[in-house]
Design an enzyme around this catalytic site. Structure first.
Site, PDB file in Angstrom:
ATOM      1  N   ARG A 160       9.498 -26.598 -10.042  1.00 44.26           N
ATOM      2  CA  ARG A 160      10.784 -26.186  -9.662  1.00 44.26           C
ATOM      3  C   ARG A 160      11.717 -26.532 -11.030  1.00 44.26           C
ATOM      4  NH1 ARG A 160       8.559 -29.593  -5.454  1.00 44.26           N
ATOM      5  NH2 ARG A 160       8.254 -28.355  -3.612  1.00 44.26           N
TER       6      ARG A 160
ATOM      7  N   LYS B 224       9.691 -32.956  -4.362  1.00 43.68           N
ATOM      8  CA  LYS B 224      10.675 -33.257  -2.949  1.00 43.68           C
ATOM      9  C   LYS B 224      10.066 -34.394  -2.381  1.00 43.68           C
ATOM     10  CE  LYS B 224      12.442 -28.544  -2.111  1.00 43.68           C
ATOM     11  NZ  LYS B 224      12.750 -27.486  -1.397  1.00 43.68           N
TER      12      LYS B 224
ATOM     13  N   HIS C  55      12.780 -19.731  -9.665  1.00 50.45           N
ATOM     14  CA  HIS C  55      11.983 -19.941  -8.449  1.00 50.45           C
ATOM     15  C   HIS C  55      10.657 -18.845  -8.659  1.00 50.45           C
ATOM     16  CE1 HIS C  55      11.395 -23.273  -5.686  1.00 50.45           C
ATOM     17  NE2 HIS C  55      11.203 -22.493  -4.755  1.00 50.45           N
TER      18      HIS C  55
ATOM     19  N   ARG D 212       7.595 -19.647 -10.307  1.00 52.04           N
ATOM     20  CA  ARG D 212       6.914 -20.725  -9.138  1.00 52.04           C
ATOM     21  C   ARG D 212       6.209 -19.623  -8.297  1.00 52.04           C
ATOM     22  NH1 ARG D 212       6.412 -25.814  -7.093  1.00 52.04           N
ATOM     23  NH2 ARG D 212       6.789 -26.096  -4.847  1.00 52.04           N
TER      24      ARG D 212
ATOM     25  N   HIS E 113       3.306 -28.714  -1.816  1.00 53.16           N
ATOM     26  CA  HIS E 113       3.634 -28.752  -0.554  1.00 53.16           C
ATOM     27  C   HIS E 113       2.948 -29.587   0.279  1.00 53.16           C
ATOM     28  CE1 HIS E 113       4.557 -24.121  -1.459  1.00 53.16           C
ATOM     29  NE2 HIS E 113       5.570 -24.897  -1.805  1.00 53.16           N
TER      30      HIS E 113
ATOM     31  N   TYR F 245       2.121 -17.308   0.453  1.00 55.88           N
ATOM     32  CA  TYR F 245       1.722 -16.513  -0.760  1.00 55.88           C
ATOM     33  C   TYR F 245       0.484 -15.801  -0.359  1.00 55.88           C
ATOM     34  CZ  TYR F 245       4.987 -19.433  -3.131  1.00 55.88           C
ATOM     35  OH  TYR F 245       6.165 -19.874  -3.371  1.00 55.88           O
TER      36      TYR F 245
END
Length: 298
Positions: free
Chosen positions: A149, A173, A244, A247, A270, A279
């Site tokens: 990110r 995150k 992004h 990414r 994730h 994806y």
């Protein structure tokens, strides 16, 4: 029992005073719950205990029939779930009828993905005969190599990268740490930057950040966005490109190349694999085109 509208007022007060939610969020929840109360009233339901899971589902179906989209219906359900959770917490209800209801499938928009050639052209756009150009080329290479990110990229510290082994450690995150391989191209670009650019950019300052801007400070997100836009234009790419996009491309290119979904999940950081699964749609499109092109009856 307490009238439903009074229970909603109590819940709104709880969100304002104890949760400290933003004004816009409070207004959104209030609007969604008002719509739910009107639905209950129209079905002659005057006590909250009389509204079971079937009633909530009927409300969501009614919203769909009104032409309200999946994302908006999902937001409605989030508001309703929060309300019922509060009522159980306050011992107004013994059980939560909204708990078993799944969010509407949002039909998430497929992410914008750049081709390998488009990525290469953008990464090659910086003028590496200059100190800033060397830095920018290394940043673009690492962004794609590790699927970072933009907030992670600009805050990479010197101690987070191991060029000998070829790995980067980053905090994503939820303060989740992950370690991602970076590959030969990124290793070379970063090494060139560290040797020939970073000391010149630092001048008499010191910094523990890998990529430095003015006075040894890290680059801002906005500044990197501007750089990426500049290099995209230079490269002749007409798509709307954001950090992004790199990414998304990182994940999609790995899956197209045969990478395991769990491995890609780990590299992206994730928590839930369902987030990564978006994806696979891109990878499936790629496989479908290959099948059409090469299969005798494609």
């Amino acid at each position: 029992m307490t009238p439903i509208h009074q229970l909603v007022d109590r819940y709104m007060n709880y969100l304002i005073v104890e949760k400290g939610l933003a004004k816009a969020t409070i207004e959104s929840y209030s609007e969604d719950l008002s719509k739910y109360i009107k639905f209950l009233t129209s079905h002659k339901i005057r006590q909250i205990a009389d509204a079971d899971s079937a009633v909530i589902l009927k409300h969501l179906i009614a919203l769909r029939d009104e032409g309200i989209g999946t994302r908006s219906r999902a937001r409605h359900l989030v508001a309703i779930r929060g309300f019922y959770k509060f009522l159980v917490q306050e011992k107004v209800l013994l059980k939560d009828p909204a708990k078993i209801i799944d969010l509407p499938k949002s039909g998430l928009k497929l992410p914008d993905v750049l081709s390998v050639d488009e990525i290469s052209v953008i990464i090659s756009a910086p003028d590496i005969s200059t100190s800033k150009g060397l830095r920018d080329a290394a940043m673009l290479e690492l962004l794609y190599a590790a699927g970072l990110r933009v907030s992670e990229l600009i805050h990479v510290r010197l101690q987070d990268i191991n060029l000998e082994v070829g790995f980067i450690r980053t905090i994503g995150k939820g303060s989740k740490e992950r370690v991602v391989p970076i590959g030969a191209f990124a290793k070379q670009k970063i090494n060139d930057y560290l040797t020939n650019s970073r000391p010149l950019l630092l001048k008499n300052h010191s910094s523990h950040y890998l990529f430095v801007a003015h006075a040894g400070k890290p680059m801002t997100r906005q500044a990197f966005w501007k750089l990426l836009k500049k290099y995209s234009i230079q490269a002749g790419i007409e798509k709307e490109i954001t950090p992004h996009s790199f990414r998304h491309s990182f994940a999609s290119h790995l899956l197209e190349g045969g990478a395991d979904l769990r491995a890609v999940q780990m590299m992206l950081g994730h928590v839930d694999i369902s987030t990564t699964q978006i994806y696979t749609h891109v990878a499936r499109d790629h496989l479908k085109k290959l099948h059409e092109k090469y299969h005798p009856r494609g």
